[in-house]
Design a protein around this motif. Structure first.
Motif, PDB file in Angstrom:
ATOM      1  N   PRO A  95       6.750  14.360   1.111  1.00 53.40           N
ATOM      2  CA  PRO A  95       7.761  13.153   0.492  1.00 53.40           C
ATOM      3  C   PRO A  95       9.160  13.411   0.843  1.00 53.40           C
ATOM      4  N   SER A  96      10.053  12.698   0.735  1.00 53.83           N
ATOM      5  CA  SER A  96      11.441  12.749   0.995  1.00 53.83           C
ATOM      6  C   SER A  96      12.254  12.691  -0.190  1.00 53.83           C
ATOM      7  N   ASP A  97      13.553  12.989  -0.216  1.00 58.15           N
ATOM      8  CA  ASP A  97      14.305  12.887  -1.277  1.00 58.15           C
ATOM      9  C   ASP A  97      15.965  12.679  -0.723  1.00 58.15           C
ATOM     10  N   TRP A  98      16.786  12.563  -1.650  1.00 56.09           N
ATOM     11  CA  TRP A  98      18.114  12.414  -1.388  1.00 56.09           C
ATOM     12  C   TRP A  98      18.567  13.670  -0.992  1.00 56.09           C
ATOM     13  N   SER A  99      18.160  14.944  -0.964  1.00 58.63           N
ATOM     14  CA  SER A  99      18.608  16.027  -0.376  1.00 58.63           C
ATOM     15  C   SER A  99      18.753  15.898   1.013  1.00 58.63           C
ATOM     16  N   LEU A 100      18.017  15.045   1.886  1.00 53.25           N
ATOM     17  CA  LEU A 100      17.920  15.193   3.239  1.00 53.25           C
ATOM     18  C   LEU A 100      19.189  14.581   3.848  1.00 53.25           C
ATOM     19  N   ALA A 101      19.851  13.855   2.808  1.00 47.71           N
ATOM     20  CA  ALA A 101      21.029  13.369   3.235  1.00 47.71           C
ATOM     21  C   ALA A 101      22.211  14.421   3.907  1.00 47.71           C
ATOM     22  N   ASP A 102      21.862  15.603   3.253  1.00 52.30           N
ATOM     23  CA  ASP A 102      22.822  16.704   3.644  1.00 52.30           C
ATOM     24  C   ASP A 102      22.240  17.304   4.779  1.00 52.30           C
ATOM     25  N   PHE A 103      21.278  16.913   5.482  1.00 48.88           N
ATOM     26  CA  PHE A 103      20.813  17.653   6.463  1.00 48.88           C
ATOM     27  C   PHE A 103      21.724  18.068   7.858  1.00 48.88           C
ATOM     28  N   THR A 104      22.587  17.086   8.120  1.00 51.27           N
ATOM     29  CA  THR A 104      23.262  17.324   9.331  1.00 51.27           C
ATOM     30  C   THR A 104      24.526  18.448   8.837  1.00 51.27           C
ATOM     31  N   ILE A 105      24.917  18.271   7.752  1.00 51.44           N
ATOM     32  CA  ILE A 105      25.864  19.226   7.340  1.00 51.44           C
ATOM     33  C   ILE A 105      25.447  20.571   7.142  1.00 51.44           C
ATOM     34  N   THR A 106      24.300  20.818   6.604  1.00 50.79           N
ATOM     35  CA  THR A 106      23.656  21.968   6.495  1.00 50.79           C
ATOM     36  C   THR A 106      23.197  22.702   7.683  1.00 50.79           C
ATOM     37  N   VAL A 107      22.926  21.986   8.515  1.00 48.17           N
ATOM     38  CA  VAL A 107      22.400  22.625   9.810  1.00 48.17           C
ATOM     39  C   VAL A 107      23.320  22.662  11.072  1.00 48.17           C
ATOM     40  N   ILE A 126       5.268   9.968  11.113  1.00 50.24           N
ATOM     41  CA  ILE A 126       6.855  10.230  10.771  1.00 50.24           C
ATOM     42  C   ILE A 126       7.252   8.692  10.380  1.00 50.24           C
ATOM     43  N   ASP A 127       7.865   8.729   9.380  1.00 53.52           N
ATOM     44  CA  ASP A 127       8.609   7.600   8.903  1.00 53.52           C
ATOM     45  C   ASP A 127       9.897   7.791   9.090  1.00 53.52           C
ATOM     46  N   SER A 128      11.005   6.924   9.772  1.00 53.59           N
ATOM     47  CA  SER A 128      11.977   7.502  10.056  1.00 53.59           C
ATOM     48  C   SER A 128      13.578   6.433   9.430  1.00 53.59           C
ATOM     49  N   PRO A 129      14.523   7.038   9.284  1.00 51.10           N
ATOM     50  CA  PRO A 129      15.646   6.021   8.589  1.00 51.10           C
ATOM     51  C   PRO A 129      16.263   5.355   9.786  1.00 51.10           C
ATOM     52  N   PRO A 130      16.903   4.370   9.359  1.00 53.80           N
ATOM     53  CA  PRO A 130      17.812   3.757  10.450  1.00 53.80           C
ATOM     54  C   PRO A 130      19.300   4.486  10.420  1.00 53.80           C
ATOM     55  N   SER A 131      19.129   5.280  11.334  1.00 54.18           N
ATOM     56  CA  SER A 131      20.389   6.311  11.396  1.00 54.18           C
ATOM     57  C   SER A 131      20.267   6.644  12.827  1.00 54.18           C
ATOM     58  N   LEU A 132      21.624   7.256  13.394  1.00 58.41           N
ATOM     59  CA  LEU A 132      21.787   7.836  14.628  1.00 58.41           C
ATOM     60  C   LEU A 132      22.400   9.287  14.312  1.00 58.41           C
ATOM     61  N   GLU A 133      21.878   9.883  13.479  1.00 59.74           N
ATOM     62  CA  GLU A 133      22.488  11.146  12.837  1.00 59.74           C
ATOM     63  C   GLU A 133      21.284  12.170  13.420  1.00 59.74           C
ATOM     64  N   LEU A 134      21.532  13.502  12.985  1.00 55.02           N
ATOM     65  CA  LEU A 134      20.586  14.570  13.769  1.00 55.02           C
ATOM     66  C   LEU A 134      19.372  14.384  13.151  1.00 55.02           C
ATOM     67  N   ILE A 135      19.033  13.705  11.975  1.00 54.40           N
ATOM     68  CA  ILE A 135      17.676  13.453  11.690  1.00 54.40           C
ATOM     69  C   ILE A 135      16.776  12.893  13.036  1.00 54.40           C
ATOM     70  N   THR A 136      17.666  11.754  13.211  1.00 54.58           N
ATOM     71  CA  THR A 136      16.936  10.894  14.499  1.00 54.58           C
ATOM     72  C   THR A 136      16.533  11.856  15.694  1.00 54.58           C
ATOM     73  N   ASP A 163      12.994   9.609   5.635  1.00 52.14           N
ATOM     74  CA  ASP A 163      13.863   8.620   5.023  1.00 52.14           C
ATOM     75  C   ASP A 163      14.383   9.341   3.763  1.00 52.14           C
ATOM     76  N   PRO A 164      15.845   9.470   3.556  1.00 44.40           N
ATOM     77  CA  PRO A 164      16.295  10.196   2.091  1.00 44.40           C
ATOM     78  C   PRO A 164      15.984   9.086   0.934  1.00 44.40           C
ATOM     79  N   GLN A 165      15.663   7.899   1.501  1.00 51.03           N
ATOM     80  CA  GLN A 165      15.477   6.798   0.163  1.00 51.03           C
ATOM     81  C   GLN A 165      13.927   7.330  -0.537  1.00 51.03           C
ATOM     82  N   GLY A 166      13.203   8.033   0.339  1.00 54.79           N
ATOM     83  CA  GLY A 166      11.847   8.399  -0.172  1.00 54.79           C
ATOM     84  C   GLY A 166      10.631   7.318  -0.727  1.00 54.79           C
ATOM     85  N   HIS A 167      10.743   6.223  -0.149  1.00 54.50           N
ATOM     86  CA  HIS A 167       9.925   5.120  -0.523  1.00 54.50           C
ATOM     87  C   HIS A 167       8.317   5.476  -0.374  1.00 54.50           C
ATOM     88  N   VAL A 168       8.052   6.114   0.502  1.00 57.03           N
ATOM     89  CA  VAL A 168       6.764   6.430   1.126  1.00 57.03           C
ATOM     90  C   VAL A 168       5.702   6.953  -0.235  1.00 57.03           C
TER      91      VAL A 168
END
Length: 251
Positions: free
Chosen positions: A83-95, A121-131, A39-44
């Motif tokens: 850990p996660s960070d906001w860079s993960l929000a660019d995953f779909t575009i990057t790959v 694995i802690d997952s974000p609430p999204s339906l993007e490529l991360i999912t 999860d790009p929010q990185g709360h864990v």
């Protein structure tokens, strides 16, 4: 079965709370645990008190990096984290043009899988490529469910996503359990719990995670319920859930 995702397409169902408390309790039982925050929010890492390394998780998934350079120890013995960070929000575009874009996470996990008893694995609430990456990397999923009308709709949607993943990619993780979460003893909640059980049968966990102010209290301190000195309903519920999962997945 050792790679487990806490997964739901719906936000606000308590995925991170379950992921962190489950991981912490398993570590206390002397299992060697790795939790991967997707999860790009990185709360864990805030809850588990890890030392954040300089590498960004996006680099780990998109470049030929050594996964061990991204694994941090936490303040809990036997528990490590990527850990996660906001860079993960660019995953779909990057790959987007990468032919292996759907299995980046699976490829990473394969390199480190044998060094842990369980990977959560802690997952974000999204339906993007991360999912898709999370589902294709996981051997099993735990699905938190809120006992409300929209909560049950979310559970049904999550089932459809898993089914569609199998249809498209010829693979989907096993469903370990639907876990009723934030349960309150009301006539409506009881009715919806019975409805959930009638629809899904043994897929619904025996353990119900009850709503407990101690969860919010722990999170306000960037901690888990197991860090609080006093006993609590939530602590007992997470212990029971972890013991149930251990039996289900055979670790």
């Amino acid at each position: 079965m050792k790679v487990i995702a806490i997964f739901s397409e719906k936000g606000g169902v308590g995925k991170t709370t379950i992921a962190t408390n489950l991981s912490l309790y398993l570590a206390k039982k002397e299992y060697k645990v790795l939790i991967i925050d997707m999860d790009p929010q990185g709360h864990v890492h805030k809850v588990l008190g890890s030392e954040k390394k300089s590498g960004r998780v996006l680099e780990l998934l998109t470049k030929d990096k050594n996964p061990y350079d991204f694994i941090s120890k936490t303040r809990i013995e036997n528990l490590s984290i990527i850990p996660s960070d906001w860079s993960l929000a660019d995953f779909t575009i990057t790959v987007a043009k990468d032919p292996q874009r759907h299995i980046k996470l699976r490829n990473t996990i394969q390199k480190i899988k044998n060094d842990f008893d369980i990977i959560i694995i802690d997952s974000p609430p999204s339906l993007e490529l991360i999912t898709i990456n999370i589902l294709l990397a996981s051997e099993g999923v735990i699905i938190p469910v809120l006992l409300s009308y929209l909560g049950l709709v979310g559970a049904a949607s999550t089932l459809k996503i898993i089914s569609q993943t199998k249809k498209v990619f010829k693979y989907s993780p096993a469903i370990i359990a639907f876990v009723p979460n934030m349960y309150e003893e009301t006539p409506q909640s009881k009715e919806l719990l019975e409805k959930l059980k009638s629809k899904l049968g043994k897929l619904v966990s025996k353990t119900v995670i009850r709503k407990d102010p101690q969860i919010d209290r722990a999170q306000s301190y960037s901690a888990s319920v197991f860090d609080l000195e006093q006993d609590s309903v939530a602590k007992r519920d997470f212990e029971n859930l972890a013991d149930e999962i251990i039996l289900k997945i055979g670790i």
